[in-house]
Design a protein around this motif. Sequence first.
Motif, PDB file in Angstrom:
ATOM      1  N   GLY A 362       0.806  -1.209   0.000  1.00  0.00           N
ATOM      2  CA  GLY A 362       0.000   0.000   0.000  1.00  0.00           C
ATOM      3  C   GLY A 362       0.839   1.258   0.000  1.00  0.00           C
ATOM      4  N   LEU A 363       0.234   2.363   0.454  1.00  0.00           N
ATOM      5  CA  LEU A 363       0.851   3.686   0.489  1.00  0.00           C
ATOM      6  C   LEU A 363       0.764   4.241   1.892  1.00  0.00           C
ATOM      7  CD1 LEU A 363      -0.680   5.213  -2.759  1.00  0.00           C
ATOM      8  CD2 LEU A 363       1.655   4.366  -2.481  1.00  0.00           C
ATOM      9  N   GLY A 364       1.734   5.177   2.242  1.00  0.00           N
ATOM     10  CA  GLY A 364       1.706   5.769   3.567  1.00  0.00           C
ATOM     11  C   GLY A 364       2.377   7.127   3.616  1.00  0.00           C
ATOM     12  N   LEU A 365       2.208   7.821   4.755  1.00  0.00           N
ATOM     13  CA  LEU A 365       2.797   9.139   5.014  1.00  0.00           C
ATOM     14  C   LEU A 365       3.504   9.090   6.365  1.00  0.00           C
ATOM     15  CD1 LEU A 365      -0.216  11.449   4.046  1.00  0.00           C
ATOM     16  CD2 LEU A 365       1.800  10.965   2.648  1.00  0.00           C
ATOM     17  N   THR A 366       4.607   9.833   6.452  1.00  0.00           N
ATOM     18  CA  THR A 366       5.330   9.979   7.712  1.00  0.00           C
ATOM     19  C   THR A 366       5.554  11.470   7.971  1.00  0.00           C
ATOM     20  OG1 THR A 366       6.462   7.855   7.516  1.00  0.00           O
ATOM     21  CG2 THR A 366       7.469   9.504   8.961  1.00  0.00           C
ATOM     22  N   SER A 367       5.179  11.903   9.145  1.00  0.00           N
ATOM     23  CA  SER A 367       5.411  13.286   9.565  1.00  0.00           C
ATOM     24  C   SER A 367       6.465  13.273  10.675  1.00  0.00           C
ATOM     25  CB  SER A 367       4.110  13.915  10.064  1.00  0.00           C
ATOM     26  OG  SER A 367       4.357  15.216  10.578  1.00  0.00           O
TER      27      SER A 367
END
Length: 437
Positions: A362-367
Amino acid sequence: MRKSLIIASTLALSVGAASAQDTTTPAAPATQTTPAQTTPATTTPATTQTTPAATPATTTATPSQVTTFSDVPAGHWAKDAVDVIVQRGLIQGFPDGTFRGNESLTRYQAALIFYRLLQNGGLSSGNLSQGDLTTITRGIQEVSTELAALTTRVTDLERLSADQQARITALEGRIAALGTGTGTAGTDTAALTARIDALEAAVRALPTAPAAGTADAALTARVDALEAAARSAATTPATTTPAPTTTAPADTTTTEPAPSTVVIGDTTPVATTPTRGNLFAGVSIGAANAGSLGNCYIPNAEGRAVNFCASFGGVIGSTQIIGPIGARVAADYRPGPNAISADVNATIGTTFGRFQPYAGAGLGLTSSRSRTATGNTTDTYLSALIGVDFQITDSIAAFAEADARYYLTNKGVGAAQDATATRGFGNAVKAGLKFYF
C-alpha cells in the motif's frame, strides 16, 4: 368372437342382397304373388312381393322415403349404402337422429336385421340372379384380406387374454400365500419371532441383582409386548400397526435406569480450530533502525542509548472484503525522531490450522522533524508487509510482522535511513494482539 366374424360376413351377404333388390323394378317380383292375394286397391310397389311369410310389410320403408342422419352427411363415403339399408327397413337409426356407424353391431341388432330380411324376403334366393351372386362373391373376396387380418388379431387378443388370466391367477395364489403365512411375509415373520425369542432368553439369562429386579421386570414386559406385536403382524401382514406402548406395573417403586453409553474406539476429543470474524482491531509495539539519528534511548532511569528506535501503534481492518482480499489501516508513533506514520494496505491471507499468514502492499505518510529546517515535514512511502496471526481464541490472535517502506522523499528524520539520499528504504518489525469480531 369368431361367431361375430361369421355374423359380419352373413350381414355383408344380406346387405349385398338388399343392394341387388334395389336394381329390380317394383313390378318384377309380381310373379311370386298368387292371384288370390293380389288386391288392386291395397297393392303398392313395396308390397307386390308379399308371400305367405311376408305379411308384415309395414316394416319396409318406401324407396322415396330416405332418413337423413346427422352423422352421415352428404358426400360421406357410405351414404349411398346407408340410404339403401334404411329404405329397405333393415336399420332405422337411433332416436336422437344418428346412425352411429363406428359402433359395433350387437347380436340382438344382427338378429333384428335378419328378422327384417326374412320378413321382406331379402334372403330369398329367387330374388338374386347369377350376376348378383357373382357381384356379392367378388365383394366378399375383396374384403377377405381384412377378414383374415381381423381373425388373426382376434386370435392374438384371445392368447393375450389367456396370458393375463394366468398372471392374475398367479397373483391370487401369492396373495393367498401371504394370507396363510406360507410366503415371504410368513418367512420374515418367523425369523423375527425367532430373534425376539432369542433376545428374551438372553435377557432372562442375565444375573439378577436386588436393585435391578424391577428394571428386569420392566424390560421383560417390553420384550413380551414386542413378541406379541410381531405375532399379531404375522396374522395380519397387510395391516401395519404401531407397537403398543407398555408402561411399568402400578406397584413399581423405582424407574428403569438409563442404559450406560458404550463408546467404541478412541475417545480423545478432537481439537477444533477456532473460528474468527472478519473485522479486527489491534495494538502493537515495534522497533526500527535508528538510521540518520545514530541512536535512540530506552526510556528508563539510565537513558541507555541503542541503535534502534521503538514505536507504538494500532491497526484496524478486515480480512475479507472481496473474496480473500482484505484491507487495513495502521498508524504508529516513534518518540526518537518524533515521527508519526500512517498507511493503508491491501492484504491477502490463508489459513493453516491456528496460523493465518498474510501479506500486503500500500501507500503511507510519515510526519517528522525536518532535516534542513525547523518544524515538521511530511514524506510519502510505498509499503510492503508480511506477517502471521496465531489464533489464541475465537476473538483474540497474536501477530508478528515485518514492514518494508520505500520513501519517495527524504525530507524528515523519520523517513529514509540514509540522510544524504533523496529517497531510500526504512524498515521495521512489530508484534502485538488483534481482537476479531
